[in-house]
Design a protein around this motif. Structure first.
Motif, PDB file in Angstrom:
ATOM      1  N   ASP A 144       0.856  -1.180   0.000  1.00 30.96           N
ATOM      2  CA  ASP A 144       0.000   0.000   0.000  1.00 30.96           C
ATOM      3  C   ASP A 144       0.893   1.231   0.000  1.00 30.96           C
ATOM      4  O   ASP A 144       1.765   1.380   0.851  1.00 30.96           O
ATOM      5  N   VAL A 145       0.697   2.113  -0.961  1.00 27.80           N
ATOM      6  CA  VAL A 145       1.529   3.310  -1.061  1.00 27.80           C
ATOM      7  C   VAL A 145       0.794   4.565  -0.580  1.00 27.80           C
ATOM      8  O   VAL A 145       1.256   5.678  -0.814  1.00 27.80           O
ATOM      9  N   THR A 146      -0.316   4.374   0.084  1.00 31.49           N
ATOM     10  CA  THR A 146      -1.057   5.500   0.646  1.00 31.49           C
ATOM     11  C   THR A 146      -0.509   5.803   2.034  1.00 31.49           C
ATOM     12  O   THR A 146      -0.389   4.908   2.868  1.00 31.49           O
ATOM     13  N   ILE A 147      -0.186   7.055   2.268  1.00 35.34           N
ATOM     14  CA  ILE A 147       0.309   7.466   3.575  1.00 35.34           C
ATOM     15  C   ILE A 147      -0.706   8.425   4.189  1.00 35.34           C
ATOM     16  O   ILE A 147      -1.038   9.440   3.590  1.00 35.34           O
ATOM     17  N   THR A 148      -1.166   8.080   5.372  1.00 35.52           N
ATOM     18  CA  THR A 148      -2.048   8.965   6.124  1.00 35.52           C
ATOM     19  C   THR A 148      -1.239   9.496   7.302  1.00 35.52           C
ATOM     20  O   THR A 148      -0.938   8.765   8.252  1.00 35.52           O
ATOM     21  N   PHE A 149      -0.867  10.764   7.223  1.00 35.03           N
ATOM     22  CA  PHE A 149      -0.041  11.372   8.257  1.00 35.03           C
ATOM     23  C   PHE A 149      -0.876  11.671   9.497  1.00 35.03           C
ATOM     24  O   PHE A 149      -2.063  11.999   9.405  1.00 35.03           O
ATOM     25  N   VAL A 150      -0.239  11.533  10.646  1.00 34.26           N
ATOM     26  CA  VAL A 150      -0.880  11.830  11.927  1.00 34.26           C
ATOM     27  C   VAL A 150       0.114  12.578  12.806  1.00 34.26           C
ATOM     28  O   VAL A 150       1.330  12.535  12.571  1.00 34.26           O
ATOM     29  N   ASP A 151      -0.411  13.260  13.806  1.00 40.16           N
ATOM     30  CA  ASP A 151       0.441  13.892  14.812  1.00 40.16           C
ATOM     31  C   ASP A 151       0.488  13.002  16.048  1.00 40.16           C
ATOM     32  O   ASP A 151      -0.474  12.294  16.360  1.00 40.16           O
ATOM     33  N   HIS A 152       1.610  13.017  16.731  1.00 41.79           N
ATOM     34  CA  HIS A 152       1.751  12.308  18.004  1.00 41.79           C
ATOM     35  C   HIS A 152       2.697  13.148  18.861  1.00 41.79           C
ATOM     36  O   HIS A 152       3.921  12.921  18.886  1.00 41.79           O
ATOM     37  N   PRO A 153       2.148  14.157  19.556  1.00 47.45           N
ATOM     38  CA  PRO A 153       2.990  15.096  20.303  1.00 47.45           C
ATOM     39  C   PRO A 153       3.932  14.450  21.322  1.00 47.45           C
ATOM     40  O   PRO A 153       5.083  14.885  21.455  1.00 47.45           O
ATOM     41  N   ASP A 154       3.469  13.415  22.024  1.00 48.98           N
ATOM     42  CA  ASP A 154       4.333  12.778  23.027  1.00 48.98           C
ATOM     43  C   ASP A 154       5.537  12.104  22.378  1.00 48.98           C
ATOM     44  O   ASP A 154       6.674  12.239  22.853  1.00 48.98           O
ATOM     45  N   LEU A 155       5.298  11.392  21.294  1.00 46.49           N
ATOM     46  CA  LEU A 155       6.395  10.721  20.594  1.00 46.49           C
ATOM     47  C   LEU A 155       7.305  11.754  19.932  1.00 46.49           C
ATOM     48  O   LEU A 155       8.526  11.598  19.936  1.00 46.49           O
ATOM     49  N   ALA A 156       6.718  12.811  19.398  1.00 44.18           N
ATOM     50  CA  ALA A 156       7.527  13.877  18.792  1.00 44.18           C
ATOM     51  C   ALA A 156       8.474  14.480  19.822  1.00 44.18           C
ATOM     52  O   ALA A 156       9.663  14.683  19.544  1.00 44.18           O
ATOM     53  N   ALA A 157       7.958  14.754  21.013  1.00 43.81           N
ATOM     54  CA  ALA A 157       8.800  15.320  22.070  1.00 43.81           C
ATOM     55  C   ALA A 157       9.904  14.348  22.471  1.00 43.81           C
ATOM     56  O   ALA A 157      11.057  14.746  22.662  1.00 43.81           O
ATOM     57  N   ALA A 158       9.556  13.068  22.592  1.00 41.57           N
ATOM     58  CA  ALA A 158      10.558  12.063  22.968  1.00 41.57           C
ATOM     59  C   ALA A 158      11.660  11.964  21.921  1.00 41.57           C
ATOM     60  O   ALA A 158      12.842  11.844  22.259  1.00 41.57           O
ATOM     61  N   ILE A 159      11.294  12.021  20.649  1.00 37.88           N
ATOM     62  CA  ILE A 159      12.297  11.926  19.577  1.00 37.88           C
ATOM     63  C   ILE A 159      13.160  13.180  19.529  1.00 37.88           C
ATOM     64  O   ILE A 159      14.384  13.094  19.408  1.00 37.88           O
ATOM     65  N   THR A 160      12.545  14.364  19.626  1.00 36.90           N
ATOM     66  CA  THR A 160      13.340  15.588  19.537  1.00 36.90           C
ATOM     67  C   THR A 160      14.246  15.774  20.747  1.00 36.90           C
ATOM     68  O   THR A 160      15.236  16.496  20.658  1.00 36.90           O
ATOM     69  N   ASN A 161      13.927  15.099  21.854  1.00 37.51           N
ATOM     70  CA  ASN A 161      14.835  15.128  23.008  1.00 37.51           C
ATOM     71  C   ASN A 161      16.088  14.294  22.758  1.00 37.51           C
ATOM     72  O   ASN A 161      17.087  14.457  23.450  1.00 37.51           O
ATOM     73  N   LEU A 162      16.023  13.403  21.776  1.00 39.07           N
ATOM     74  CA  LEU A 162      17.131  12.479  21.508  1.00 39.07           C
ATOM     75  C   LEU A 162      17.936  12.815  20.261  1.00 39.07           C
ATOM     76  O   LEU A 162      19.045  12.312  20.088  1.00 39.07           O
ATOM     77  N   THR A 163      17.384  13.616  19.376  1.00 36.17           N
ATOM     78  CA  THR A 163      18.034  13.855  18.087  1.00 36.17           C
ATOM     79  C   THR A 163      17.679  15.237  17.568  1.00 36.17           C
ATOM     80  O   THR A 163      16.737  15.869  18.049  1.00 36.17           O
ATOM     81  N   VAL A 210      16.676  15.898  14.442  1.00 35.13           N
ATOM     82  CA  VAL A 210      15.828  15.857  13.253  1.00 35.13           C
ATOM     83  C   VAL A 210      14.570  16.674  13.498  1.00 35.13           C
ATOM     84  O   VAL A 210      14.161  16.887  14.648  1.00 35.13           O
ATOM     85  N   GLN A 211      13.951  17.129  12.427  1.00 33.45           N
ATOM     86  CA  GLN A 211      12.721  17.904  12.540  1.00 33.45           C
ATOM     87  C   GLN A 211      11.521  16.977  12.373  1.00 33.45           C
ATOM     88  O   GLN A 211      11.410  16.270  11.371  1.00 33.45           O
ATOM     89  N   VAL A 212      10.635  16.983  13.360  1.00 34.35           N
ATOM     90  CA  VAL A 212       9.400  16.220  13.266  1.00 34.35           C
ATOM     91  C   VAL A 212       8.370  17.126  12.608  1.00 34.35           C
ATOM     92  O   VAL A 212       8.051  18.201  13.128  1.00 34.35           O
ATOM     93  N   LEU A 213       7.879  16.702  11.451  1.00 31.81           N
ATOM     94  CA  LEU A 213       6.915  17.502  10.696  1.00 31.81           C
ATOM     95  C   LEU A 213       5.494  17.198  11.175  1.00 31.81           C
ATOM     96  O   LEU A 213       5.158  16.052  11.465  1.00 31.81           O
ATOM     97  N   THR A 214       4.670  18.219  11.215  1.00 34.81           N
ATOM     98  CA  THR A 214       3.286  18.071  11.650  1.00 34.81           C
ATOM     99  C   THR A 214       2.382  17.778  10.457  1.00 34.81           C
ATOM    100  O   THR A 214       2.763  18.000   9.296  1.00 34.81           O
ATOM    101  N   VAL A 215       1.182  17.320  10.757  1.00 39.85           N
ATOM    102  CA  VAL A 215       0.197  17.073   9.706  1.00 39.85           C
ATOM    103  C   VAL A 215      -0.052  18.356   8.916  1.00 39.85           C
ATOM    104  O   VAL A 215      -0.126  18.320   7.681  1.00 39.85           O
TER     105      VAL A 215
END
Length: 149
Positions: free
Chosen positions: A83-102, A104-109
């Motif tokens: 399946d090549v369909t991508i449905t983007f979602v936001d996940h603020p908690d995971l975004a914060a956890a990732i940006t605390n470690l790296t 990279v820029q987490v893009l929003t919906v």
């Protein structure tokens, strides 16, 4: 939004490749930080132009997409193989956890759903413009995270 060269994944001048092992480790740490677990790892190949880490938190599943050459991450609903369909979602908690470690820029919906007509493509090289004309993405997300070959 003004994406850099290499956005489409078709940039012969780009020598930077995302470190899949480092990305996977980052996702393991971020998942643990929010009480989740990594349940799947799919490295990029010829297509798609992103690595995918599947994360499960209780009954919720999310796919973390990491562009292969640019420091961009997006979250999406997991999709079935083929399946090549991508449905983007936001996940603020995971975004914060990732940006605390790296760094990279987490893009929003909202960023990913920006119509391509509102995206400044002047940084992209001619080969990327050829790919855009061929594949006809309609949003920034379709441009950044794609299955083009």
């Amino acid at each position: 939004m003004k994406p850099p060269p290499g956005t489409t994944g078709f940039n012969p001048r780009s020598s930077h490749q995302a470190d899949s092992a480092r990305f996977t480790a980052t996702c393991h740490h971020a998942a643990r930080a929010i009480g989740a677990t990594v349940t799947g790892v799919t490295p990029a190949g010829v297509t798609p132009n992103f690595h995918t880490i599947d994360i499960t938190q209780a009954q919720h599943h999310i796919a973390v997409l990491r562009h292969t050459t640019l420091p961009f991450i997006a979250f999406a609903r997991p999709h079935a193989n083929g399946d090549v369909t991508i449905t983007f979602v936001d996940h603020p908690d995971l975004a914060a956890a990732i940006t605390n470690l790296t760094d990279v820029q987490v893009l929003t919906v909202n960023q990913l759903q920006t119509p391509l007509s509102q995206v400044d493509l002047s940084n992209l090289h001619p080969g990327e413009h050829d790919q855009i004309r061929y594949w006809k993405p309609t949003t920034a997300g379709e441009l950044l995270f794609n299955f083009w070959d």
